[in-house]
Scaffold this active site. Structure first.
Site, PDB file in Angstrom:
ATOM      1  N   GLU A   1       0.810  -1.216   0.000  1.00  0.00           N
ATOM      2  CA  GLU A   1       0.000   0.000   0.000  1.00  0.00           C
ATOM      3  C   GLU A   1       0.850   1.276   0.000  1.00  0.00           C
ATOM      4  O   GLU A   1       0.499   2.256  -0.660  1.00  0.00           O
ATOM      5  CB  GLU A   1      -0.931   0.006   1.219  1.00  0.00           C
ATOM      6  CG  GLU A   1      -2.058  -1.023   1.155  1.00  0.00           C
ATOM      7  CD  GLU A   1      -3.120  -0.671   0.123  1.00  0.00           C
ATOM      8  OE1 GLU A   1      -3.041   0.400  -0.508  1.00  0.00           O
ATOM      9  OE2 GLU A   1      -4.052  -1.490  -0.059  1.00  0.00           O
TER      10      GLU A   1
ATOM     11  N   ASP B   1      -7.922   9.141  -4.302  1.00  0.00           N
ATOM     12  CA  ASP B   1      -7.749   7.854  -4.972  1.00  0.00           C
ATOM     13  C   ASP B   1      -9.087   7.134  -5.012  1.00  0.00           C
ATOM     14  O   ASP B   1      -9.661   6.792  -3.971  1.00  0.00           O
ATOM     15  CB  ASP B   1      -6.720   7.010  -4.208  1.00  0.00           C
ATOM     16  CG  ASP B   1      -6.594   5.608  -4.776  1.00  0.00           C
ATOM     17  OD1 ASP B   1      -6.419   5.473  -5.990  1.00  0.00           O
ATOM     18  OD2 ASP B   1      -6.679   4.653  -3.972  1.00  0.00           O
TER      19      ASP B   1
END
Length: 234
Positions: free
Chosen positions: A131, A142
């Protein structure tokens, strides 16, 4: 030839040799540069099990072998691997205190330790690395909302995990809090997902929501987690 060998040892950066001979078993050693490959055995022909960053510290296990022109040192508990080998060119000795709470000794991250729960430390580490590189990244837009911190948490995810830490941004930037959020989220949803209680399910739920382990669109995410050294049973 030298440039080819160097590329096989590291992905980026360079450092002068700092360990070249005998050191005592249990000595704490730290990486002097980033992008260093830890391998399953001593030598360039062995598979890469992890990419290490400057400042990560591990305990030396006592094994020293010379292959391909390098002295290789066997280290303990490297990114979930019980044993791994690293060329001494990119290591330096350090005080034992530097190995306390490091990613090598705890199964967590060099930035701290993960919260305990249904997800293993190894699995959390793989998700964290995928991540964010296991770094406290700031919030950024995002897929329709902000993603924040070590685990790229979103607001709805943080709400579902119990809103620890006072705010999404504060929790996401704290490794203990953000990993606690992940643990809480998985504890809440895994029993209702119909999927196995394993790393694959947790990773796919993290990527795709409460039923993400059932959907094919999370398989690519799982493949990326596998590439970091995790398996379904990690």
């Amino acid at each position: 030839m030298w440039s080819t060998l160097l590329c096989c040892l590291i992905l980026a950066g360079a450092a002068a040799a700092s360990i070249s001979g005998h050191i005592d078993s249990g000595t704490c050693v730290c990486l002097t540069t980033s992008g260093v490959n830890a391998r399953s055995g001593a030598g360039l022909s062995h598979s890469v099990v992890a990419s290490l960053n400057s400042g990560e510290c591990y305990k030396f296990n006592g094994g020293i072998l010379t292959h391909d022109g390098y002295h290789w040192y066997e280290l303990q508990n490297v990114h979930g691997h019980h044993r791994a080998w690293v060329a001494g060119n990119f290591l330096r000795t350090s005080s034992s205190s530097h190995c306390s709470g490091s990613s090598g000794s705890t199964g967590g991250s060099s930035h701290g330790t993960f919260s305990s729960g249904v997800v293993s430390q190894h699995c959390l580490n793989c998700i964290c690395k995928h991540e964010s590189g296991c770094r406290p990244l700031g919030c950024a837009w995002d897929v329709n909302s902000n993603s924040c911190g070590y685990f790229q948490l979103k607001d709805i995810y943080w709400q579902d995990c119990g809103r620890p830490g006072g705010s999404l941004a504060a929790c996401a930037a704290d490794l203990q809090c953000s990993s606690e959020c992940v643990q809480n989220y998985m504890s809440r949803y895994i029993s209702h997902s119909g999927c196995a209680h394993n790393c694959e399910s947790y990773a796919r739920i993290h990527n795709g929501g409460p039923t993400g382990c059932k959907h094919s669109y999370t398989l690519g995410y799982w493949r990326a987690i596998e590439a970091l050294g995790c398996s379904a049973n990690s």
